[in-house]
Design a protein around this motif. Structure first.
Motif, PDB file in Angstrom:
ATOM      1  N   ARG A 228      25.456 152.335  55.795  1.00  0.00           N
ATOM      2  CA  ARG A 228      24.406 153.337  56.022  1.00  0.00           C
ATOM      3  C   ARG A 228      23.794 153.217  57.428  1.00  0.00           C
ATOM      4  NH1 ARG A 228      20.875 152.713  50.483  1.00  0.00           N
ATOM      5  NH2 ARG A 228      22.515 153.318  49.034  1.00  0.00           N
ATOM      6  N   ALA A 229      23.879 152.023  58.004  1.00  0.00           N
ATOM      7  CA  ALA A 229      23.239 151.802  59.309  1.00  0.00           C
ATOM      8  C   ALA A 229      23.748 152.790  60.344  1.00  0.00           C
ATOM      9  CB  ALA A 229      23.476 150.365  59.771  1.00  0.00           C
ATOM     10  N   ALA A 230      25.053 153.085  60.285  1.00  0.00           N
ATOM     11  CA  ALA A 230      25.645 153.994  61.277  1.00  0.00           C
ATOM     12  C   ALA A 230      24.948 155.351  61.260  1.00  0.00           C
ATOM     13  CB  ALA A 230      27.135 154.166  60.993  1.00  0.00           C
TER      14      ALA A 230
ATOM     15  N   PRO B   6      15.566 148.492  65.178  1.00  0.00           N
ATOM     16  CA  PRO B   6      15.817 147.808  63.906  1.00  0.00           C
ATOM     17  C   PRO B   6      17.277 147.443  63.645  1.00  0.00           C
ATOM     18  CG  PRO B   6      15.434 150.140  63.516  1.00  0.00           C
ATOM     19  CD  PRO B   6      15.287 149.920  64.989  1.00  0.00           C
ATOM     20  N   THR B   7      17.463 146.571  62.663  1.00  0.00           N
ATOM     21  CA  THR B   7      18.787 146.186  62.159  1.00  0.00           C
ATOM     22  C   THR B   7      18.734 146.224  60.634  1.00  0.00           C
ATOM     23  OG1 THR B   7      19.130 144.713  64.050  1.00  0.00           O
ATOM     24  CG2 THR B   7      20.524 144.322  62.124  1.00  0.00           C
ATOM     25  N   LEU B   8      19.858 146.627  60.030  1.00  0.00           N
ATOM     26  CA  LEU B   8      19.983 146.615  58.573  1.00  0.00           C
ATOM     27  C   LEU B   8      20.960 145.503  58.187  1.00  0.00           C
ATOM     28  CD1 LEU B   8      19.422 147.998  55.800  1.00  0.00           C
ATOM     29  CD2 LEU B   8      21.446 149.416  56.238  1.00  0.00           C
ATOM     30  N   ILE B   9      20.520 144.615  57.317  1.00  0.00           N
ATOM     31  CA  ILE B   9      21.372 143.497  56.889  1.00  0.00           C
ATOM     32  C   ILE B   9      21.509 143.531  55.370  1.00  0.00           C
ATOM     33  CG2 ILE B   9      21.601 140.979  56.781  1.00  0.00           C
ATOM     34  CD1 ILE B   9      19.850 140.932  59.391  1.00  0.00           C
TER      35      ILE B   9
ATOM     36  N   ALA C 224      14.290 153.597  63.310  1.00  0.00           N
ATOM     37  CA  ALA C 224      15.411 153.693  64.248  1.00  0.00           C
ATOM     38  C   ALA C 224      15.072 154.631  65.405  1.00  0.00           C
ATOM     39  CB  ALA C 224      16.657 154.187  63.513  1.00  0.00           C
ATOM     40  N   VAL C 225      14.521 155.793  65.066  1.00  0.00           N
ATOM     41  CA  VAL C 225      14.283 156.811  66.087  1.00  0.00           C
ATOM     42  C   VAL C 225      13.169 156.371  67.054  1.00  0.00           C
ATOM     43  CG1 VAL C 225      12.558 158.540  65.319  1.00  0.00           C
ATOM     44  CG2 VAL C 225      14.839 159.260  65.954  1.00  0.00           C
TER      45      VAL C 225
END
Ligand SMILES: Cc1ncc(C[n+]2csc(CCOP(=O)(O)OP(=O)(O)O)c2C)c(N)n1
Ligand SMILES: [Mg+2]
Length: 334
Positions: free
Chosen positions: A208-210, A244-247, A175-176
């Protein structure tokens, strides 16, 4: 029915699933399930080296997600993702040679199940230690970015594995650094015998994505079109350099953890309830109603799949094991 002509890179142009695309998704889900059934039969015949793990119930998640990838993208599947490997182009020959521990397999008979890589397909099969594959896959995403490639890395983890520390380290770094990375949590209600309510206190794992500042989605993992559409958006976003994306894809592990587990701990009725949402049946009903599939073409597909698997199994059974000396090569440090 010519399925293989519909090659990777020509799929779902414009992000929309055409009728040939939907037929191909159906084909791969059925192929994955029949491969799993063949693996279970081989296990019961004592021919499988090590354990046997199936993706029964997970077909829409595995197939729909990998269908969103292009040829040059990277796939890091887990142990329920045979469907994703098939979509990426893995051959039945290699899959059964590997399951049977033969010398001609991708691991030269030095490992079984899904612990193998096929670099020619940019496919890097599962690291056994849950969570450990995430930082590895993120490392590949970093390499992709540093080299200026346009590829995307897709990686999977179970509901149980998502609680390992590496999940946090990997996803935070992705993410970073805004890496081209898509992480799919296969929430199949259990991690071995542990139900999800004993694994995390959050409402949804995608919440958790937030905490990482990235988008997160929780989707019905038995709906292959929805899985594809969600993953395609995540893949496109990653390819644009937006990170990225979390699904979280919600499914049910329809079999025991492995073939040696009778899943007696699963509450009565739970499997029957989920069977009503079988991912393959769901798409089949739609395709029949839309006249994309009929009984005749379905039968032809079934017999083609069975013949392909029978041939790959027969050829793998005939081929030899590695010699004792060779089997240990590269397994232990000198
Ligand atoms: C770090 C680690 N702990 C334990 C194991 C043993 N193990 C292998 S699979 C598994 C359950 C995994 O559950 P989940 O992540 O939900 O995936 P599922 O099998 O349900 O698809 C366990 C405990 C392991 N491989 N690695
Ligand atoms: Mg699980």
């Amino acid at each position: 029915m010519v399925i293989t002509a519909h090659a990777a890179g020509k799929r779902a142009s414009g992000g929309k699933l055409s009728n040939p695309d939907r037929l191909e998704l159906y084909y791969y889900m059925r192929l994955a399930r029949e491969c799993d059934n063949a693996i279970l039969r081989l296990y019961r015949q004592g021919k499988i080296v090590g354990g046997a793990y199936t993706g029964n119930g997970n077909e829409a998640t595995a197939v729909g997600s990998a269908y969103a990838l292009e040829k040059d993208d990277y796939l890091f599947p887990m142990h329920r993702d045979l469907g994703a490997q098939l979509v990426k182009g893995e051959s039945l020959r290699n899959i059964f040679l590997q399951q049977l521990g033969r010398a001609d397999s991708l691991t030269c008979g030095r490992d079984g199940t899904g612990h193998y890589a096929d670099p020619s397909l940019r496919l890097y099969g599962n690291v056994s230690h849950l969570g450990a594959m995430i930082p590895m896959a993120v490392g590949v995403a970093l390499a992709v970015k540093l080299r200026g490639e346009k590829a995307v890395v897709m990686n999977y983890i179970g509901d149980g594995g998502s609680n390992a520390g590496e999940f946090h380290e990997g996803l935070n770094m992705a993410a970073v650094m805004q890496l081209p990375f898509v992480l799919i949590i296969e929430n199949n209600q259990f991690a071995y015998s542990t139900p999800v309510r004993m694994q995390y206190a959050a409402q949804k794992l995608s919440d958790r994505a937030a905490g990482y500042g990235i988008p997160g989605f929780t989707i019905d993992g038995t709906n292959v079109s929805l899985v594809f559409e969600t993953c395609r958006k995540a893949v496109d976003r990653a390819r644009r350099g937006e990170g990225p994306t979390l699904i979280e894809s919600v499914t049910m592990r329809m079999h025991g953890h492995s073939a040696s587990d009778d899943a007696a701990y699963v509450p009565a009725g739970m499997i029957d309830d989920w069977r009503k949402k079988d991912p393959i049946d769901r798409l089949e009903k739609i395709l029949l109603a839309d006249h994309v599939l009929d009984e005749e073409s379905k039968k032809k597909m079934e017999s083609d799949i069975a013949a392909g698997i029978d041939d790959a199994v027969a050829r793998a059974v005939e081929s030899g094991y590695p010699s004792g000396e060779d089997a240990g090569e590269g397994v232990y440090a000198p």
